[in-house]
Design an enzyme around this catalytic site. Structure first.
Site, PDB file in Angstrom:
ATOM      1  N   GLY A 298     -32.410 -25.222  34.388  1.00 58.06           N
ATOM      2  CA  GLY A 298     -31.390 -25.172  35.442  1.00 58.06           C
ATOM      3  C   GLY A 298     -30.773 -23.783  35.518  1.00 58.06           C
ATOM      4  O   GLY A 298     -31.274 -22.820  34.927  1.00 58.06           O
TER       5      GLY A 298
ATOM      6  N   ILE B 128     -28.125 -22.498  34.148  1.00 57.78           N
ATOM      7  CA  ILE B 128     -27.686 -21.880  32.888  1.00 57.78           C
ATOM      8  C   ILE B 128     -28.900 -21.430  32.071  1.00 57.78           C
ATOM      9  O   ILE B 128     -28.915 -20.323  31.523  1.00 57.78           O
ATOM     10  CB  ILE B 128     -26.772 -22.848  32.105  1.00 57.78           C
TER      11      ILE B 128
ATOM     12  N   ARG C 289     -25.235 -30.546  25.947  1.00 52.54           N
ATOM     13  CA  ARG C 289     -24.441 -31.708  25.538  1.00 52.54           C
ATOM     14  C   ARG C 289     -24.903 -32.124  24.145  1.00 52.54           C
ATOM     15  O   ARG C 289     -26.106 -32.135  23.862  1.00 52.54           O
ATOM     16  CB  ARG C 289     -24.638 -32.882  26.499  1.00 52.54           C
TER      17      ARG C 289
ATOM     18  N   GLU D  65     -17.616 -35.592  20.457  1.00 50.82           N
ATOM     19  CA  GLU D  65     -16.511 -34.622  20.497  1.00 50.82           C
ATOM     20  C   GLU D  65     -15.168 -35.323  20.576  1.00 50.82           C
ATOM     21  O   GLU D  65     -15.055 -36.336  21.274  1.00 50.82           O
ATOM     22  CB  GLU D  65     -16.692 -33.706  21.708  1.00 50.82           C
TER      23      GLU D  65
ATOM     24  N   HIS E 250     -16.715 -26.355  21.981  1.00 49.92           N
ATOM     25  CA  HIS E 250     -17.031 -26.582  23.410  1.00 49.92           C
ATOM     26  C   HIS E 250     -16.274 -25.581  24.310  1.00 49.92           C
ATOM     27  O   HIS E 250     -15.397 -25.962  25.082  1.00 49.92           O
ATOM     28  CB  HIS E 250     -16.711 -28.027  23.821  1.00 49.92           C
ATOM     29  N   ILE E 251     -16.666 -24.317  24.178  1.00 55.20           N
ATOM     30  CA  ILE E 251     -15.980 -23.253  24.925  1.00 55.20           C
ATOM     31  C   ILE E 251     -16.941 -22.518  25.862  1.00 55.20           C
ATOM     32  O   ILE E 251     -16.679 -21.384  26.262  1.00 55.20           O
ATOM     33  CB  ILE E 251     -15.291 -22.248  23.964  1.00 55.20           C
TER      34      ILE E 251
END
Ligand code: DGY
Length: 330
Positions: free
Chosen positions: A156, A158, A234, A263, A281-282
């Protein structure tokens, strides 16, 4: 006509909230944690709009508890926490913020690659613990990137952005995707072949029933012992327990993680792995990107509430666009 009521599950940047407040009655959830299920159910009951910040689960039960809901805007790209088919079945639009965080998340991917391969976080811990005894020819050796292969799982936006930066580090990129992506600009591989060949594997694929534990014990077992795994997608795409075992047993050299299966809980064995860099998760957490995301989510929410197909709707056909003037407010 009274302005529509909306729930924003956690605060977003002030000017985006002000934009929403100009048109809606806005409820905002807690700043320091995700609102509980009960809190969301209660606050959402009479709302027409929902802006999800974080990973509040939106399922059929929640949608049924909010019969006036027409629009859900997600602050982020991944919508695995939102049951989009259930929303569509109830004529609720769902949007995301696709395109707003591509480079930012790809940069975090590279930050994790570099800090894992060059043991930056591990070195920082050693220095702070007062254990550094000075420069040595064999002290704290990592691996180098030029000439190595970067395997991207998921092609995708990213994944493509991560791959675009590979030549800057002298790396060759290959990718795996469920559907061919000729525009990716790198060679495609079968997943097993990619795992065998790559020196650094970066997971960027979105979470779905098909990709849950896509990278499990078998797949990690195919990787070189000298290879590194980075996950910026994820958590549940990777079997964390299997990964921790491989990290502790020398099955692979290291891992850089930004996302986790449950998380904000982290698998206790991962916490014991000195060769894992663990980020909270940044991926999209820059001032500029979070501002962009907030305004995009607000724009989509307002469009949906005004009866226009939200520009980033994931289910544009969920509602017929355009509502009678009598139902418009203001
Ligand atoms: C995204 O955009 O998917 C981020 O991970 C936040 O959920």
């Amino acid at each position: 006509m009274a302005p529509p009521r909306i729930l924003v599950t956690r605060p977003i940047v002030d000017d985006a909230l002000a934009r929403l407040r100009a048109e809606c009655e806005v409820r905002v959830g807690p700043a320091d944690r995700d609102a509980s299920r009960q809190e969301v159910l209660e606050a959402l009951r009479d709302c027409e709009g929902l802006l999800v910040v974080g990973h509040t689960k939106v399922d059929g039960e929640l949608l049924d508890a909010a019969p006036q809901l027409r629009m859900i805007a997600n602050f982020g790209v991944g919508v695995d926490h939102i049951d989009v088919p259930a929303a569509t079945a109830r004529k609720v639009w769902v949007s995301n913020t696709a395109g707003s965080l591509t480079e930012t998340t790809a940069e975090l991917g590279w930050a994790l690659i570099l800090s894992t391969v060059r043991r930056v976080a591990e070195g920082d811990r050693l220095v702070r613990a007062g254990q550094w005894k000075g420069f040595g020819a064999f002290f704290f050796l990592g691996a180098e990137l030029p000439g190595k292969t970067l395997g991207i799982v998921g092609a995708g936006r990213i994944g493509q952005a991560v791959a675009r930066k590979a030549p800057a580090f002298g790396m060759k990129a290959v990718y795996w995707s469920r559907t061919p992506k000729p525009e990716f600009g790198a060679q495609a591989r079968e997943l097993d072949a990619l795992l065998r060949e790559s020196d650094v594997v970066v997971v960027t694929v979105s979470l779905s029933a098909e990709t849950r534990h896509l990278i499990g014990a078998r797949e990690i077992g195919l990787m070189k012992k000298s290879a590194y795994l980075v996950n910026i997608a994820r958590g549940p795409v990777v079997d964390e327990a299997a990964l921790a075992r491989a990290l502790l047993d020398g099955g692979i050299a290291g891992a850089g993680l930004d996302v986790y299966e449950k998380e904000p809980e982290i698998h206790p064995d991962l916490l014991r792995c000195p060769n894992a860099v663990l980020a909270p998760h940044i991926g999209s957490a820059t001032i500029e990107t979070r501002r962009r995301m907030a305004h995009l989510a607000a724009e989509n929410l307002l469009a949906g509430l005004q009866g226009r197909v939200p520009p980033l709707a994931l289910n544009p056909g969920a509602r017929v666009s355009g509502i009678p003037a009598s139902l418009k407010w203001g």
